[in-house]
Design an enzyme around this catalytic site. Structure first.
Site, PDB file in Angstrom:
ATOM      1  N   HIS A 129      -1.879   1.109  -1.039  1.00 26.54           N
ATOM      2  CA  HIS A 129      -2.276  -0.030  -0.214  1.00 26.54           C
ATOM      3  C   HIS A 129      -3.136  -0.985  -1.027  1.00 26.54           C
ATOM      4  CE1 HIS A 129      -0.719   1.348   3.640  1.00 26.54           C
ATOM      5  NE2 HIS A 129      -0.868   2.538   3.105  1.00 26.54           N
ATOM      6  N   GLU A 162      -4.175  -3.788  -0.234  1.00 26.11           N
ATOM      7  CA  GLU A 162      -5.143  -4.441   0.670  1.00 26.11           C
ATOM      8  C   GLU A 162      -6.371  -3.578   0.928  1.00 26.11           C
ATOM      9  OE1 GLU A 162      -2.341  -2.986   1.524  1.00 26.11           O
ATOM     10  OE2 GLU A 162      -2.477  -2.079   3.516  1.00 26.11           O
ATOM     11  N   CYS A 178       3.863   0.546   1.051  1.00 29.44           N
ATOM     12  CA  CYS A 178       3.880   1.844   1.744  1.00 29.44           C
ATOM     13  C   CYS A 178       5.293   2.183   2.232  1.00 29.44           C
ATOM     14  CB  CYS A 178       2.832   1.865   2.859  1.00 29.44           C
ATOM     15  SG  CYS A 178       2.455   3.537   3.432  1.00 29.44           S
TER      16      CYS A 178
END
Lengths: 257, 213
Positions: free
Chosen positions: B193, B195, B82
Site C-alpha cells: 500500500h 498510500e 493490492c
C-alpha cells in the site's frame, strides 16, 4: 530481509484531547491528537491507533473530524476504536480515512457482528480488541477471561478460546490488552500474550503495561507478539520511537529503522 | 487533468485518494462513472478484501470491460494496488480458485502459515506490516526510492508471475518470493500500500503522478 515487528503508539482520546489514565482513572492531558499523531509519524511510528475512550454519541462528530485530519497528514496505517457497534460506524470511520477499526464490546455482545464486518469490509480492516484479566490463582494453571467496561465486568469467556473464535469469524488482527497491567508500567502480561499468539494465525498486538523499553522486547521475544502498543512512555517523552526501535533492533528484533 | 480512483464497491478508497491529493496538483476523484474514468489522465485500480468479491463487484459495476480496455490500449498510466494487482493475473487460489483478468501470465497463491521465523515463532498470515521490496529491475516509479526500502503490506495471497521480465519488485516472506511490483508499458501494479508506506510510498505515488510512459 524480513517483516519488521511494529511499534504502535496509541492515542487515548477523550473529548478531543489525548489522555492516559492509570487503570482508566487519573487522567493526564497529553495534547492535541492531530499534533501528537504527526509527531509520531515523523519519529517513524509503524502505525497509529486512535481510541475514542468516551465514545459518546455527542463526541462522534469530533472524532470523525480528527480521524479525517490525521488521515490527511499521516500516511501510515491508522486504526480507530471506541464505540464501533455497527457496520455504519465502520463505514463512517473508513470514509473519514481510517484503515482499520477496532471492535471491542460489540464483539462480546454480538460475535456475529465481527463476521458481518469482515464479510462486508474485509478481514484486513477488522481488528478485534480483547481485554483480558487473569482469573487463576498463583499455583493454578494460568487462565484469563474477557472483561468489558474498562475491565470492570467479567464475561466468563476464556480469553484464548475467545481469540480463536474471533479469528474464525474473520478478525484480521487482535489487539490484546491486559487489564491487570494497563497503566501500571509493570510490563505486558507475557503469559496471555504467548498463549494467544500461539493459538491464532493472525498478528497479535500486545498492549497494557509498558514502562520500559525492555518490556517492548519481552512482548516480542517472550510473548510472541507481532506488534507492541504503548501510550504513556511515548506521550510524556520518556522515550522516543527511534530509541525504542534501536533498543529492540539491538536485541535482534527485525525493525523498520 | 484528473486522476480517477476506480470505485467498484470494494474496500477503502479514501486513504489512497488522500495520499494522491497530498502529492498531486491534479484533481483526484473516486468514481465508478466510465466517462470520468475514460476522461482521466491517470487511473488507479485499488482492491481490498476477497478476490471473488472484487472480481464479482467489478463485473457488477460493469467496469470489467473498461478495465480490460485500459489494459489493452495503454492510453494512460494505470496503477494497480493490492487486490488491484492480483486481479491482473490469470488465476487466484483464493475462494477455491477464481479466474482473473489474465493480463499477466502467472497465478496468485496463498502464503504458507506453518513457516517459522528465526526465533522459532510462527510466521503469521496475513503478511501484515513493513517489509523490504527488492528492485528486480529499474523503473521510473522507483526513482528516488532506495532498493530494499520497506513498504506496508497486508495480504494473505501473493502474485507469482511467470514472466520474470515483467517483475519490478520482489519480497520474501514465509518461504515464498512474492512478486510485489509488476508492470508493462503504462501499467504498474503493486501488492503493498503506497498510500500507507510513509515517505517511500508517497514518493512512489509522486513518481506515478509525474510518470510519462
Amino acid at each position: 530481509m524480513a517483516l519488521a515487528k511494529r511499534i504502535i503508539p496509541c492515542l487515548d482520546v477523550d473529548a478531543g484531547r489525548v489522555v492516559k489514565g492509570v487503570n482508566f482513572v487519573g487522567i493526564r492531558d497529553a495534547g492535541d491528537p492531530v499534533e501528537v499523531a504527526k509527531r509520531y509519524n515523523e519519529q517513524g511510528a509503524d502505525e497509529i491507533t486512535f481510541l475514542d475512550i468516551t465514545a459518546s454519541v455527542d463526541n462522534r462528530g469530533t472524532t470523525v473530524d480528527m480521524v479525517s485530519r490525521i488521515a490527511g497528514e499521516v500516511f501510515i496505517p491508522l486504526t480507530v476504536g471506541g464505540g464501533i457497534r455497527t457496520c455504519e460506524d465502520i463505514r463512517t470511520m473508513l470514509n473519514a480515512g481510517a484503515d482499520k477499526v477496532s471492535i471491542n464490546t460489540a464483539a462480546v455482545f454480538n460475535p456475529d457482528f465481527v463476521r458481518e464486518a469482515a464479510e462486508r469490509f474485509g478481514s484486513q480492516c477488522i481488528v478485534v480488541a480483547i481485554d483480558a484479566k487473569r482469573v487463576s490463582q498463583d499455583g493454578e494453571t494460568p487462565r484469563w477471561e474477557i472483561f468489558t467496561h474498562g475491565g470492570r465486568k467479567p464475561t466468563g469467556l476464556d480469553a484464548v478460546e475467545w481469540a480463536k473464535k474471533m479469528v474464525e469469524l474473520g478478525a484480521g488482527e487482535l489487539l490484546l490488552t491486559s487489564m491487570d497491567r494497563d497503566g501500571t508500567k509493570a510490563g505486558f502480561d507475557l503469559g496471555v500474550t504467548r498463549a494467544i499468539s500461539d493459538a491464532v494465525s493472525v498478528p497479535v498486538i500486545a498492549s497494557g503495561g509498558v514502562g520500559t523499553l525492555d518490556h517492548l522486547v519481552d512482548g516480542v521475544l517472550e510473548g510472541g507478539a507481532d506488534a507492541v502498543l504503548a501510550a504513556s512512555i511515548f506521550h510524556f517523552a520518556e522515550y522516543t520511537i527511534p530509541q525504542a526501535k534501536a533498543h529492540m533492533a539491538a536485541r535482534g528484533i527485525e525493525m523498520r529503522l | 487533468m484528473t486522476i480517477a480512483v476506480i470505485d467498484y464497491g470494494m474496500g477503502n478508497l479514501h486513504s489512497v485518494a488522500k495520499a494522491l491529493e497530498h502529492v498531486a496538483d491534479e484533481n483526484v476523484v473516486i468514481t465508478s462513472d466510465p466517462r470520468a474514468i475514460r476522461g482521466a489522465t491517470r487511473v488507479v485500480l485499488p482492491g481490498q478484501g476477497a478476490i471473488r468479491d472484487c472480481m464479482g463487484e467489478l463485473e457488477r459495476a460493469e467496469l470489467r470491460g473498461l478495465v480490460g480496455e485500459l489494459l489493452s490500449n495503454h492510453s494512460k498510466p494505470l496503477l494497480g494496488v493490492c487486490v488491484g494487482q492480483q486481479m491482473l493475473m490469470e488465476r487466484s487460489e483464493e475462494n477455491g480458485g477464481i479466474d482473473c483478468l489474465a493480463y499477466f501470465k502467472g497465478d496468485v497463491k496463498r502464503f504458507d502459515d506453518q513457516q517459522l521465523d528465526e526465533h522459532g515463532q510462527r510466521l503469521k498470515v496475513p503478511h501484515m506490516g513493513w517489509n523490504h521490496v527488492a528492485h528486480t529491475q529499474g523503473h521510473a516509479l522507483w526513482e528516488g526510492i532506495e532498493d530494499n526500502s520497506r513498504f506496508y503490506f497486508v495480504h494473505s495471497f501473493y502474485v507469482s508471475a511467470s514472466e520474470r521480465s515483467k517483475v519490478y519488485g520482489a519480497t520474501r516472506y514465509a518461504g515464498a518470493e512474492a512478486h510485489v511490483a509488476i508492470g508493462e508499458g503504462s501499467l504498474f501494479a503493486v501488492q503493498f500500500h503506497p498510500e500507507k508506506s510513509a515517505a517511500a510510498g508517497l514518493k512512489l505515488l509522486e513518481n506515478f503522478v509525474r510518470w510519462q510512459p
